[in-house]
Every structure is written in C-alpha cells, then in structure tokens.
Design an enzyme around this catalytic site. Structure first.
Site, PDB file in Angstrom:
ATOM      1  N   HIS A 109     -69.724  63.799  99.001  1.00 18.93           N
ATOM      2  CA  HIS A 109     -70.139  62.877  97.929  1.00 18.93           C
ATOM      3  C   HIS A 109     -69.043  62.785  96.868  1.00 18.93           C
ATOM      4  CE1 HIS A 109     -74.481  64.152  99.008  1.00 18.93           C
ATOM      5  NE2 HIS A 109     -74.258  62.960  99.546  1.00 18.93           N
TER       6      HIS A 109
ATOM      7  N   LYS B 229     -89.111  62.593  99.490  1.00 17.95           N
ATOM      8  CA  LYS B 229     -88.062  63.378 100.143  1.00 17.95           C
ATOM      9  C   LYS B 229     -88.154  64.858  99.777  1.00 17.95           C
ATOM     10  CE  LYS B 229     -84.555  60.066 101.296  1.00 17.95           C
ATOM     11  NZ  LYS B 229     -83.114  59.893 101.403  1.00 17.95           N
TER      12      LYS B 229
ATOM     13  N   ARG C 168     -70.736  58.596 107.871  1.00 20.04           N
ATOM     14  CA  ARG C 168     -70.187  59.761 108.556  1.00 20.04           C
ATOM     15  C   ARG C 168     -70.071  59.541 110.056  1.00 20.04           C
ATOM     16  NH1 ARG C 168     -74.689  63.675 106.438  1.00 20.04           N
ATOM     17  NH2 ARG C 168     -75.717  61.759 107.036  1.00 20.04           N
TER      18      ARG C 168
ATOM     19  N   SER D 259     -76.193  66.924 102.850  1.00 22.84           N
ATOM     20  CA  SER D 259     -77.021  67.705 101.929  1.00 22.84           C
ATOM     21  C   SER D 259     -78.009  68.576 102.697  1.00 22.84           C
ATOM     22  CB  SER D 259     -77.775  66.769 100.978  1.00 22.84           C
ATOM     23  OG  SER D 259     -76.873  66.137 100.103  1.00 22.84           O
TER      24      SER D 259
END
Length: 148
Positions: free
Chosen positions: A27, A51, A101, A137
């Site tokens: 990030h 989440k 990614r 993450s």
C-alpha cells in the site's frame, strides 16, 4: 487515458481507497508512486463493518497517517463509509487508484472500474512491484496472530 479538459481541477486529484487493515508495504509503495503522478492523493480508509476490521475506520486512518512520511504533503488520509465515487464527486477527485497484484485482482477491479466509469470517475490501475505482489493485509494479519 483521462478525458478531462486541461485545467479541470479534478484531473489532478486522486483517491486510493481500501480497508487498509493493516496498511502494508505494498500500500505504501502505491501511495508513493501515486503521489508523484497527481497533485493530491487522498488515501480513503473504507469504513465497512461487514469486513470485521481489527480497528475502527478512524483508528486505521490515524495509524495510516502516522505510517506515512511527514514530507508527503500532497497526501491526506480520510475515513469514509460511503461509496468511493461519492467521495470523489464531493471532493473534486477525478481518478480512483487501484493496485493489482495478480489476474484475480484484475478481474474484480475491472468490474468495479466499469461501474465507477459509468458514474463519471476514471480508474487508474497500478501493478504491484513484483517483490510486493504477494503481500496482502489478510496475510499480514494472519502472520501477526500465528503462534511463534
């Protein structure tokens, strides 16, 4: 390609949204690269309790601001619970930055980008640097709780 008139202030402002739970080296690299492309970048911390983040949006935003160098003066951090497009429209940003990614990210992000484009906000995809492409993450959280 951006199709904004020259001088349109929205063309110089970008938003980089995410949960950032936690904010990773990947990030940080993306913010660093984006801040060199735009006059102003807002890192938008998504407030989405579905989440199940480990901290509140305000806490994550505060942590994230502290993780960025003080001399990145064209970068701000904000917590937001609405649609990213609504934030962009309210704050004069014309571009959403998204990191990719892998191919799975590309498929998901392309669908979101198409929707955002119909609402008048462009998306700029930035590929992760190869050495950072495996960082997420989720992986960082799992590693932090793994018994040592």
């Amino acid at each position: 390609m951006l199709h904004r008139p020259v001088g349109d202030p929205r063309s110089s402002r970008a938003v980089y949204p995410g949960t950032f739970d936690p904010f990773t080296d990947g990030h940080r690299d993306l913010v660093d690269r984006a801040r060199r492309l735009f006059e102003h970048v807002t890192v938008l911390v998504a407030v989405n309790d579905e989440k199940r983040p480990t901290k509140s949006g305000a806490e994550r935003a505060l942590d994230l601001r502290g993780a960025l160098p003080a001399d990145w003066e064209n970068v701000t951090v904000a917590a937001w619970s609405g649609l990213t497009v609504a934030y962009c429209q309210q704050h004069g940003a014309g571009v959403i930055i998204r990191g990719l990614r892998n191919a799975v990210d590309a498929v998901r992000e392309n669908q979101l980008a198409a929707m955002n484009e119909t609402l008048g906000i462009a998306t700029l995809f930035m590929p992760a640097r190869p050495e950072l492409a495996t960082i997420s993450s989720t992986v960082v959280r799992a590693a932090a709780t793994w018994p040592h």
